[in-house]
Write a protein that holds these residues in place. Sequence first.
Motif, PDB file in Angstrom:
ATOM      1  N   PHE A   1       0.761  -1.360  -0.113  1.00 47.11           N
ATOM      2  CA  PHE A   1       0.005  -0.082   0.125  1.00 47.11           C
ATOM      3  C   PHE A   1       0.717   1.202   0.039  1.00 47.11           C
ATOM      4  CE2 PHE A   1      -2.285  -3.330   2.364  1.00 47.11           C
ATOM      5  CZ  PHE A   1      -3.364  -3.427   1.162  1.00 47.11           C
ATOM      6  N   ALA A   2       0.135   2.174  -0.417  1.00 45.52           N
ATOM      7  CA  ALA A   2       0.864   3.674  -0.536  1.00 45.52           C
ATOM      8  C   ALA A   2       2.088   3.469  -1.210  1.00 45.52           C
ATOM      9  CB  ALA A   2       1.108   4.186   0.880  1.00 45.52           C
ATOM     10  N   THR A   3       3.178   3.992  -0.903  1.00 50.30           N
ATOM     11  CA  THR A   3       4.762   4.153  -1.523  1.00 50.30           C
ATOM     12  C   THR A   3       5.597   3.414  -0.588  1.00 50.30           C
ATOM     13  OG1 THR A   3       5.054   6.365  -0.342  1.00 50.30           O
ATOM     14  CG2 THR A   3       4.241   6.332  -2.699  1.00 50.30           C
ATOM     15  N   HIS A   4       5.147   2.168  -0.286  1.00 49.42           N
ATOM     16  CA  HIS A   4       5.952   1.307   0.473  1.00 49.42           C
ATOM     17  C   HIS A   4       6.602   0.393  -0.655  1.00 49.42           C
ATOM     18  CE1 HIS A   4       5.074   1.824   4.742  1.00 49.42           C
ATOM     19  NE2 HIS A   4       4.299   2.643   4.272  1.00 49.42           N
ATOM     20  N   ALA A   5       5.975  -0.329  -1.275  1.00 55.16           N
ATOM     21  CA  ALA A   5       6.678  -1.484  -2.110  1.00 55.16           C
ATOM     22  C   ALA A   5       7.564  -0.975  -3.278  1.00 55.16           C
ATOM     23  CB  ALA A   5       5.716  -2.335  -2.995  1.00 55.16           C
TER      24      ALA A   5
ATOM     25  N   ASN B   1     -11.378   3.416  -0.139  1.00 47.45           N
ATOM     26  CA  ASN B   1     -10.907   3.423   1.311  1.00 47.45           C
ATOM     27  C   ASN B   1      -9.842   2.516   1.477  1.00 47.45           C
ATOM     28  OD1 ASN B   1     -10.903   3.236   4.133  1.00 47.45           O
ATOM     29  ND2 ASN B   1     -13.144   3.009   4.393  1.00 47.45           N
ATOM     30  N   LEU B   2      -8.664   3.392   1.923  1.00 48.60           N
ATOM     31  CA  LEU B   2      -7.231   2.639   1.848  1.00 48.60           C
ATOM     32  C   LEU B   2      -7.344   1.916   3.141  1.00 48.60           C
ATOM     33  CD1 LEU B   2      -4.642   2.006   1.061  1.00 48.60           C
ATOM     34  CD2 LEU B   2      -3.699   3.986   1.778  1.00 48.60           C
ATOM     35  N   VAL B   3      -7.764   2.298   4.250  1.00 47.82           N
ATOM     36  CA  VAL B   3      -7.612   1.917   5.618  1.00 47.82           C
ATOM     37  C   VAL B   3      -8.660   0.608   5.794  1.00 47.82           C
ATOM     38  CG1 VAL B   3      -8.505   2.127   8.085  1.00 47.82           C
ATOM     39  CG2 VAL B   3      -7.585   4.228   6.683  1.00 47.82           C
ATOM     40  N   GLU B   4      -9.814   0.554   4.780  1.00 46.01           N
ATOM     41  CA  GLU B   4     -10.263  -0.850   4.743  1.00 46.01           C
ATOM     42  C   GLU B   4      -9.612  -2.014   4.170  1.00 46.01           C
ATOM     43  OE1 GLU B   4     -14.748  -2.242   2.935  1.00 46.01           O
ATOM     44  OE2 GLU B   4     -13.527  -0.912   1.768  1.00 46.01           O
ATOM     45  N   ALA B   5      -8.831  -1.547   3.269  1.00 46.00           N
ATOM     46  CA  ALA B   5      -7.959  -2.610   2.223  1.00 46.00           C
ATOM     47  C   ALA B   5      -6.905  -3.025   3.253  1.00 46.00           C
ATOM     48  CB  ALA B   5      -7.512  -2.099   0.912  1.00 46.00           C
ATOM     49  N   VAL B   6      -6.440  -2.161   3.714  1.00 48.52           N
ATOM     50  CA  VAL B   6      -5.282  -2.386   4.722  1.00 48.52           C
ATOM     51  C   VAL B   6      -5.680  -3.454   5.710  1.00 48.52           C
ATOM     52  CG1 VAL B   6      -3.658  -1.427   6.493  1.00 48.52           C
ATOM     53  CG2 VAL B   6      -3.647  -0.396   4.269  1.00 48.52           C
ATOM     54  N   GLU B   7      -6.709  -3.208   6.441  1.00 50.73           N
ATOM     55  CA  GLU B   7      -7.322  -3.801   7.525  1.00 50.73           C
ATOM     56  C   GLU B   7      -7.546  -5.214   7.191  1.00 50.73           C
ATOM     57  OE1 GLU B   7     -10.383  -1.670   9.493  1.00 50.73           O
ATOM     58  OE2 GLU B   7      -8.971  -0.453  10.610  1.00 50.73           O
TER      59      GLU B   7
END
Length: 453
Positions: free
Chosen positions: A20-24, A89-95
């Motif tokens: 997610f975001a700019t991690h990978a 909803n990024l938080v939903e996907a992360v959870e």
Amino acid sequence: MAGSEGSPAGKHVAVFAFPFATHAAPLLSLVQRIAAASPATAFSFFSTEKSNLACFPGGRGGEGSECPNVMAYDVWDGAPEGYVPSGTNLVEAVEIFLRAVPGNFESVLEAVERERGRKITCLLTDGFYWFAADMARERSVPWVPVWTASPCALLAHMETDSIRQIRGTSDMTLDAIPGLSTMRMMDMIKEIFDTTAPLPTMVYRMGQVLPQAAAVVSNSFGNMDPIVERELRSKLRRFLDVGPFVLSPPPPLSDEHGCIPWLDQQETASVVYVSFGSMIRPPPHEVTALVNALDKAASPFLWSYRSDAEAEVPQALLEKAAAGKRGKVVPWAPQLHVLRHRAVGAFVTHCGWNSVLESMIGGVPMVGRPFFGDQCMNARAVEAGWRIGAAVEGGAFTEEATAAALERVLAGEEKEGMRERAGALKEKALKAVEEPQGSSTKNFEALVEIVTG
């Protein structure tokens, strides 16, 4: 035939990305550097299908790719069959994803070991993955987490228990915690104060287990923040700043929208560059306030707008840009090259860590409007720590507050001091990646030895 695990041909590094975001992407960039330095070592890069498609647009790596010893493998994103995400909803996907770890990594890891004929000899993971400490211990291999945000934010996560015990007003500084004395309670990452949600639980557990890691790798450079570095070194077995990642090596210039030729026509240190990264869009009323503040500043501007500018940006701004009077609005800009151009005098930014680093590399003062994560801490460090910019007062774009911040950076009495301090950080960053004596260069060599030795 694979070699024995003790030989270079027998080494097999498992890389666990946070998708997610700019991690990978920055993790993959680091892995490719290590892979180039140790071509006999196999690297297996684990992330979700969506993330891998973005990171490996030409395929899965392997033979015929730029780094033939790096291969990508998909792990389950946690979403049940038929799942339809609710909007963006990024938080939903992360959870949802976090509910699937570490089992989704474990199952694929065992299959990949069989496929590649090599047992894992090192775990190189995103810093978030606390569970990798147990996995590495069970396999008797080193665990090397990579932290892609600011070192100051990493220290805050490791000091979570101490921060939670502090009682005071939101503008109270954290004087009792070395390395965080310029920070206020209002600047702290909100997840630090949440004890129940999946993402805050993950980063809390991370802070507890990082001292078990063989080394913690940081996208930073030596003497950028000496007190923070000292504190991290006292808490970790080994702290290796090997950044800025983007300078090792620097990206080639791709400028399909003609940003650099346009900047060539502008006066030195006159242009305001505006960008909020690939994920953030300020609300419409803040966009309008920023447009009005830019108009009031009467400075030329270059705006990298990662959405539908025609639908969301006031038409008057686009008309000025189209006429070439004062501005240029583009869907993408070569940010590092833009920030290193002599014409850029200020950077209006969300203060994401990559953007802060790139602004340092360019020696450009910042106007910060943070949104989430470590961005508030970064904005505070820019204004009160390094003193190389100004945060928008009130934490949101209003015409008055934004105009005042632009005035401070572009024309105020603080302007020259900001540029001098930003220039000094630029020199430190460039010196760190010099070969063979740069601190980041030496730390990278140590990292290669730990991961592949």
